[in-house]
Design an enzyme around this catalytic site. Structure first.
Site, PDB file in Angstrom:
ATOM      1  N   CYS A  34       0.831  -1.213   0.000  1.00 25.98           N
ATOM      2  CA  CYS A  34       0.000   0.000   0.000  1.00 25.98           C
ATOM      3  C   CYS A  34       0.866   1.266   0.000  1.00 25.98           C
ATOM      4  O   CYS A  34       1.508   1.580   0.996  1.00 25.98           O
ATOM      5  CB  CYS A  34      -0.911  -0.039   1.225  1.00 25.98           C
ATOM      6  SG  CYS A  34      -1.762   1.491   1.603  1.00 25.98           S
ATOM      7  N   CYS A  37      -0.002   3.882   2.612  1.00 27.76           N
ATOM      8  CA  CYS A  37       0.427   3.391   3.930  1.00 27.76           C
ATOM      9  C   CYS A  37       1.896   3.752   4.164  1.00 27.76           C
ATOM     10  O   CYS A  37       2.274   4.188   5.251  1.00 27.76           O
ATOM     11  CB  CYS A  37       0.249   1.881   4.038  1.00 27.76           C
ATOM     12  SG  CYS A  37      -1.450   1.307   3.869  1.00 27.76           S
TER      13      CYS A  37
END
Length: 109
Positions: A34, A37
Site C-alpha cells: 500500500c 500506507c
C-alpha cells in the site's frame, strides 16, 4: 522500519495490547503493498515519539492479520482508528496530514 515507540499489533495480541490498554491507542491498519500506507508511516513514527506515554501507537498488517480489520470494518487502507477504554473514539481512512491526525488524538486525551 517503524520506530521503537510503534508497537506491532496482531489478531492474537490485539485484545491485550489495545482493548485492555490503560491509555488511548492509535492503530494504523496497513499493508506492505500500500503506497499511501508507506507515505504516512513516517508520520505514525513521529506521532508515536511525540505522544509517547500519553497514547500507545501501533500497526496491524491487514494481510497477516485479517481478523482484526474485519472486526472493525476496515475496507480501505490506510485506516487509522483511535480507541480508548476498548472502544472506538474515531477513525479516518487514507493518508492524512499530521494536523488531522493530532486532532483525532486530542479527542481521547
Amino acid at each position: 522500519m517503524a520506530s521503537e515507540n510503534v508497537h506491532t499489533f496482531t489478531d492474537d495480541n490485539f485484545e491485550k495490547e489495545v482493548l485492555q490498554s490503560n491509555i488511548p491507542v492509535l492503530v494504523d491498519f496497513w499493508a506492505t503493498w500500500c503506497a499511501p500506507c508507506k507515505a504516512i508511516a513516517p508520520l505514525i513514527d513521529t506521532i508515536a515519539s511525540e505522544y509517547d506515554g500519553r497514547i500507545k501507537v501501533g500497526k496491524v498488517n491487514v494481510d497477516d492479520n485479517p481478523g482484526t480489520p474485519a472486526k472493525y470494518g476496515v475496507r480501505g487502507i490506510p485506516t487509522v482508528i483511535l480507541l480508548k477504554d476498548g472502544k472506538v473514539v474515531d477513525q479516518v481512512v487514507g493518508a492524512i496530514p499530521k494536523a488531522q491526525l493530532e486532532a483525532l488524538i486530542k479527542k481521547a486525551l
